[in-house]
Design an enzyme around this catalytic site. Structure first.
Site, short mmCIF file in Angstrom:
data_model
loop_
_atom_site.label_atom_id
_atom_site.label_comp_id
_atom_site.label_asym_id
_atom_site.label_seq_id
_atom_site.Cartn_x
_atom_site.Cartn_y
_atom_site.Cartn_z
N SER A 1 0.80 -1.22 0.00
CA SER A 1 0.00 0.00 0.00
C SER A 1 0.83 1.28 0.00
O SER A 1 1.86 1.39 0.67
CB SER A 1 -0.92 0.02 1.22
OG SER A 1 -1.58 1.26 1.30
N LYS B 1 -13.36 -4.74 -3.07
CA LYS B 1 -14.06 -3.61 -3.68
C LYS B 1 -15.51 -3.93 -4.06
O LYS B 1 -16.35 -3.04 -4.09
CB LYS B 1 -13.29 -3.11 -4.90
CG LYS B 1 -11.96 -2.46 -4.55
CD LYS B 1 -11.28 -1.87 -5.76
CE LYS B 1 -9.95 -1.23 -5.37
NZ LYS B 1 -9.32 -0.54 -6.51
N GLU C 1 -24.46 7.03 -6.33
CA GLU C 1 -25.05 6.62 -7.61
C GLU C 1 -24.00 6.02 -8.55
O GLU C 1 -24.24 4.99 -9.19
CB GLU C 1 -25.71 7.82 -8.27
CG GLU C 1 -26.45 7.49 -9.55
CD GLU C 1 -27.13 8.70 -10.16
OE1 GLU C 1 -27.38 8.69 -11.39
OE2 GLU C 1 -27.42 9.67 -9.42
N ASP D 1 -11.92 5.43 -7.84
CA ASP D 1 -11.08 4.84 -8.90
C ASP D 1 -11.54 5.36 -10.25
O ASP D 1 -10.73 5.68 -11.12
CB ASP D 1 -11.19 3.31 -8.90
CG ASP D 1 -10.33 2.65 -7.84
OD1 ASP D 1 -9.38 3.29 -7.35
OD2 ASP D 1 -10.60 1.48 -7.50
N ALA E 1 -11.57 -2.89 -10.01
CA ALA E 1 -10.89 -1.80 -10.72
C ALA E 1 -11.28 -1.80 -12.19
O ALA E 1 -11.44 -0.73 -12.81
CB ALA E 1 -9.38 -1.94 -10.56
#
Length: 245
Positions: A14, A65, A77, A101, A129
């Site tokens: 990270s 995610k 949204e 992202d 992603a």
């Protein structure tokens, strides 16, 4: 003290803790801290929120995610449309998921890759992603095809990708973790010999800054972009959300 952090399974790679710690120091923000929270499963999130009642914002990384969504009270949204969350705002005991992202990729791509009506993109991977990248490409009106290890509707597999086919895609976006430190010797299995100066390779991996995927593209004369631009963009967008800006 306002506490922020990152949740994921393995966080040794990270960048977020250093980024936000340096931001706090640079901007004189003395009442904030940023920590790393490794979770064995996403089901540990409610327990983390109970143990850390001063948490006001979280970033989310692989592999959570998408699986984090059922544990949230509300979705922005854009995050709902994308189907993935990488930022959580915590206020009054409620959690709301966002996808920055998408913002980081869209804005960074616009800055360095002027899309044309004939632009075609090949998106490597199908994770959270990838979903953010696809949403950004849709909004930028760039036609795209997803490349995956498994066959699916509207997808190609790595076995399908011939040198002739690769030449039809000017933009190639790697959303997989292939090449990420410490396994820097890995890269997506592509017919790299088909690359040329007409191609642009964008790798969402940012550690190392120059992945094998990008090295192969650069050797062929292609334009290359690493994940740092997107990383900075999504981090700043998350900060704006946490600060109600």
């Amino acid at each position: 003290m306002q506490r922020y952090g990152l949740i994921g399974k393995k966080l040794g790679h990270s960048f977020s803790k250093r980024y936000f710690t340096e931001k706090f120091e640079r901007e004189g923000i003395a009442d904030a801290t940023y920590e790393l929270y490794e979770l064995a499963t996403i089901a540990e999130l409610p327990q983390l929120l109970q143990k850390q009642p001063d948490l006001v914002g979280l970033n989310v990384t692989v592999p959570y995610k998408e699986t984090v969504i059922p544990f949230l009270d509300e979705l922005d949204e854009a995050a709902a449309r994308i189907g993935a969350v990488n930022t959580i705002k915590i206020a009054a005991g409620k959690t709301k998921g966002y996808n920055t992202d998408y913002i980081g990729f869209r804005d960074s791509l616009e800055q360095v890759y002027p899309a044309t009506q004939n632009s075609r993109a090949l998106v490597l991977g199908t994770g959270g992603a990838s979903k953010a990248v696809v949403a950004a490409l849709q909004d930028l009106q760039i036609n795209y095809t997803i490349l995956s290890r498994q066959a699916g509707q509207g997808r190609l597999t790595y076995a399908d990708l011939t040198p002739e086919l690769l030449k039809q895609y000017q933009l190639i976006v790697n959303t997989t973790p292939l090449g990420m430190y410490p396994a820097v010797e890995n890269c997506p299995e592509l017919p790299y010999e088909a690359l040329s100066a007409q191609h642009c390779l964008y790798d969402l991996v940012y550690n190392p800054e120059q992945t094998l995927f990008l090295e192969k593209g650069k050797s062929a004369g292609a334009q290359t972009i690493n994940g740092l631009r997107m990383l900075y963009g999504q981090a700043e967008a998350a900060w704006q959300i946490w600060q109600n800006r």
